[in-house]
Design an enzyme around this catalytic site. Structure first.
Site, mmCIF file in Angstrom:
data_model
loop_
_atom_site.group_PDB
_atom_site.id
_atom_site.type_symbol
_atom_site.label_atom_id
_atom_site.label_comp_id
_atom_site.label_asym_id
_atom_site.label_seq_id
_atom_site.Cartn_x
_atom_site.Cartn_y
_atom_site.Cartn_z
ATOM 1 N N GLU A 166 0.811 -1.223 0.000
ATOM 2 C CA GLU A 166 0.000 0.000 0.000
ATOM 3 C C GLU A 166 0.849 1.279 0.000
ATOM 4 O O GLU A 166 0.754 2.107 0.913
ATOM 5 C CB GLU A 166 -0.966 -0.013 1.188
ATOM 6 C CG GLU A 166 -1.920 -1.190 1.155
ATOM 7 C CD GLU A 166 -2.962 -1.177 2.279
ATOM 8 O OE1 GLU A 166 -2.851 -0.350 3.183
ATOM 9 O OE2 GLU A 166 -3.875 -2.007 2.231
ATOM 10 N N GLU A 368 -5.268 -8.681 0.039
ATOM 11 C CA GLU A 368 -5.966 -8.408 1.308
ATOM 12 C C GLU A 368 -7.424 -8.152 0.990
ATOM 13 O O GLU A 368 -7.746 -7.498 0.000
ATOM 14 C CB GLU A 368 -5.455 -7.145 2.020
ATOM 15 C CG GLU A 368 -4.150 -7.271 2.713
ATOM 16 C CD GLU A 368 -3.739 -6.001 3.478
ATOM 17 O OE1 GLU A 368 -4.615 -5.220 3.901
ATOM 18 O OE2 GLU A 368 -2.522 -5.808 3.627
HETATM 19 O O1 IFM Z 1 -4.305 -3.157 8.953
HETATM 20 C C1 IFM Z 1 -4.308 -2.735 7.619
HETATM 21 C C2 IFM Z 1 -3.085 -3.220 6.882
HETATM 22 O O2 IFM Z 1 -1.909 -2.856 7.527
HETATM 23 C C3 IFM Z 1 -3.074 -2.657 5.485
HETATM 24 N N1 IFM Z 1 -4.331 -2.855 4.819
HETATM 25 C C4 IFM Z 1 -5.538 -2.512 5.534
HETATM 26 C C5 IFM Z 1 -5.530 -3.208 6.871
HETATM 27 C C6 IFM Z 1 -6.858 -2.964 7.604
HETATM 28 O O3 IFM Z 1 -7.071 -1.618 7.910
#
Ligand code: IFM
Length: 466
Positions: A166, A368
Site C-alpha cells: 500500500e 488483502e
Molecule cells: O491493517 C491494515 C493493513 O496494515 C493494510 N491494509 C488494511 C488493513 C486494515 O485496515
C-alpha cells in the site's frame, strides 16, 4: 448470486504484516520504527493506549499459528520483514534479526505453508525518517540496500517477494490527511513522498533482477507490488468536471502504480495535471531509466472499498493545497460503520475487468480483503464463539465477484484474507477485529476460532462459495 466455484489452482492464504503481529519490539536487536516513536511520544493517540509494542504475540506463537492456518486449509501466508529488525543502525545485517526470520520461514515451510515476503509495511526506521524519510535520496538508496541484503539473505528460501504494501497510504495518512505521525496537510509533500517510494520500488526491483541473474535469488522467484486499489466511481449522470476529477483521483491512487509496474513509467496525464497546478516532482537526471526498471512479475490487490468522486467543490483547501476531486456521497452506499468504509463487493469485479482491459498481461491476486468490526464480543454465543455471520457474508460476496471476474477473463490467481488471526491495527490498535480467529487480550493472546473460520475452511477445501 447462486453458488459458484473458484478454479482449481486458485490459492487461499493469510495476509499479515511484521509490525502488526510480531510484538517483541525491543528483542533481537530491533531498532525504533516511526510507530515505536509515536507510541513512545503520544500513547494517548492509540486506541485504549495500546501502542506498537503489542503485535499479537506472533513471535512467541508462530509455530502454533502456522498449524492453525494449515488447519483452515490455507496454502500460503504473507508477512513483512521489518527493516528495523533485519538491519542495524549502520545499515548492516543484524544477525539476531536475520536468524529470527530464518527460523520463521523454516517453520512455515515445515508445515507446508508458502511464505510471501513484503519488504515495507509503513514501518520507516526512525533514524532514517529523521534524515528525510522518503523525501531523501539517501534514504531511498538505503531502502534499495536493505532490499538487496534481504534478497541475498533469503533468496534461496523465498519465492514470492513484494517491495511495498500500500505505497499510497503513507502519502495520504502521514502527509495529506494528517492522521498518522508526522501529521502533515501538505499535498505537494505527499506527492514527493509518493515519487520517492516509486523510485525506491524500482531500485529494489533492479536489485532483485540482478541477484536473480547471478543465482543469488532462486530462478523461480517473482517480484511484485501490493497496493490498496480503489475502483473509482462517480455520479450516474456525470459532468465533464466530474469525469475529470475521477481521472485525477484514479491517476494518483491507482494508475500511478499500475503504470509503474507494467510500463515502468508514471501516468503522463496525471503528472501533467499536477504540474499545471505547481506540483512538480523532484525528478533527477537518470530517474526515467530507474523507473523503467520498476516493472514486476505480478501484482497484489488489497481491496476494502471503492472511491466515489465528484468535481472539486473548491479549488484550494484551508491549508493552501490544490483540490482536484471531492468525495461524492453515494446515497445507496452500505457502510462498515466500525471503519467508516463503504462495502461494495462488485468493486473487486470492476477492478478485475479494468485489469483485463488495460493491463491484460499482468497476473494478480487479492492480497488483502476483510472486515474489521468493533465490539465483536456482542456476537459471542453461549459456548463462547463469536458468531460473525456478517464476515461470512462479506467474504462470500467478494469471492463470488472474484469467481465471476475470472470467468470473464481476469487473471486473478488467489485470495489472502486480511488478518485471519486478529492483530494490532496502527492507531486503531485492537478497536476493530478482522480475524477469522479471535485473539483474547485478557487471556495471554490466546486464539479461538470464530464461526467464519469453519465456513472459510469449507471454501478452501471445496472451492465452492456456499
Ligand atoms: O491493517 C491494515 C493493513 O496494515 C493494510 N491494509 C488494511 C488493513 C486494515 O485496515
Amino acid at each position: 448470486m447462486s453458488i459458484c466455484t473458484l478454479p482449481e489452482g486458485f490459492f487461499f492464504g493469510a495476509a499479515m504484516s511484521g509490525p502488526q503481529t510480531e510484538g517483541a519490539w525491543q528483542r533481537y536487536g530491533k531498532l525504533e520504527s516511526l510507530w515505536d516513536t509515536w507510541s513512545n511520544e503520544r500513547i494517548e493517540d492509540f486506541h485504549n493506549r495500546v501502542g506498537s509494542y503489542a503485535g499479537n504475540d506472533f513471535t512467541n506463537r508462530y509455530k502454533e499459528d502456522f498449524e492453525l492456518l494449515r488447519s483452515l486449509g490455507l496454502a500460503s501466508w504473507r508477512t513483512s520483514i521489518q527493516w528495523t529488525r533485519l538491519l542495524d543502525a549502520n545499515g548492516k545485517l543484524n544477525p539476531e534479526g536475520s536468524e529470527y526470520y530464518h527460523r520463521l520461514f523454516a517453520s512455515a515451510e515445515a508445515v507446508g505453508l508458502e511464505t510471501f515476503v513484503n519488504l515495507y509495511h509503513f514501518d520507516m526506521p526512525t533514524y532514517l525518517f529523521r534524515r528525510g524519510g522518503w523525501e531523501s535520496r539517501e534514504v531511498i538508496e538505503a531502502y534499495a540496500t536493505y532490499a538487496r541484503i534481504a534478497f541475498r539473505e533469503f533468496g534461496q528460501e523465498i519465492k514470492y517477494w513484494f517491495t511495498f504494501n500500500e505505497p499510497i497510504v503513507e502519502p495520504q495518512q502521514r502527509y495529506t490527511d494528517a492522521v498518522w505521525y508526522p501529521f502533515h496537510h501538505d499535498f505537494a509533500q505527499a506527492r514527493t513522498v509518493q515519487y520517492g517510494i516509486s523510485i525506491a520500488h524500482s531500485l529494489a526491483v533492479a536489485e532483485f533482477r540482478e541477484l536473480q541473474g547471478t543465482g543469488q535469488v532462486r530462478a523461480d522467484a517473482k517480484i511484485g507490488l501490493i497496493n490498496c486499489f480503489t475502483p473509482p466511481y462517480t455520479k450516474e449522470d456525470p459532468s465533464e468536471a466530474d469525469l475529470l476529477a475521477v481521472r485525477m483521483a484514479d491517476g494518483i491512487d491507482n494508475r500511478w502504480w499500475l503504470d509503474l509496474v507494467t510500463k515502468g513509467s508514471l501516468p503522463e496525464e496525471t503528472i501533467g495535471a499536477l504540474s499545471s497546478r505547481g506540483i512538480n516532482l523532484p525528478v533527477r537526471a537518470g530517474d526515467e531509466q530507474i523507473l523503467a526498471q520498476g516493472t514486476v512479475d505480478w501484482l497484489g490487490f488489497n481491496y476494502y472499498r471503492p472511491e466515489r468522486i465528484q468535481a472539486p467543490e473548491r479549488d484550494v483547501d484551508e491549508y493552501g493545497n490544490p483540490v482536484f476531486a471531492s468525495e461524492y456521497a453515494w446515497p445507496d452506499a452500505v457502510m462498515n460503520e466500525s471503519r467508516g468504509w463503504e462495502i461494495y463487493p462488485k468493486g473487486i469485479y470492476d477492478f478485475g475487468m479494468t485489469m483485463a482491459r488495460d493491463y491484460p498481461d499482468l497476473e494478480w491476486f487479492v492480497s488483502e480483503n476483510g472486515i474489521g468490526i468493533q465490539g465483536e464480543g456482542a456476537f459471542r454465543d453461549a459456548s463462547g464463539t463469536i458468531q460473525d455471520d456478517y464476515r461470512i457474508d462479506f467474504v462470500r460476496q467478494h469471492l463470488s465477484w472474484i469467481a465471476r471476474a475470472i470467468e470473464e477473463g481476469a487473471k486473478c490467481r488467489g485470495y489472502h484474507y486480511w488478518g485471519v488471526i486478529d492483530c494490532w491495527s496502527w492507531n486503531n490498535a485492537y478497536k476493530n477485529r478482522y480475524g477469522l480467529v479471535e485473539v483474547n487480550l485478557d487471556n495471554g493472546y490466546s486464539r479461538h476460532l470464530k464461526k467464519s473460520a469453519g465456513w472459510f475452511k469449507r471454501v478452501t477445501a471445496t472451492h465452492a462459495i456456499e
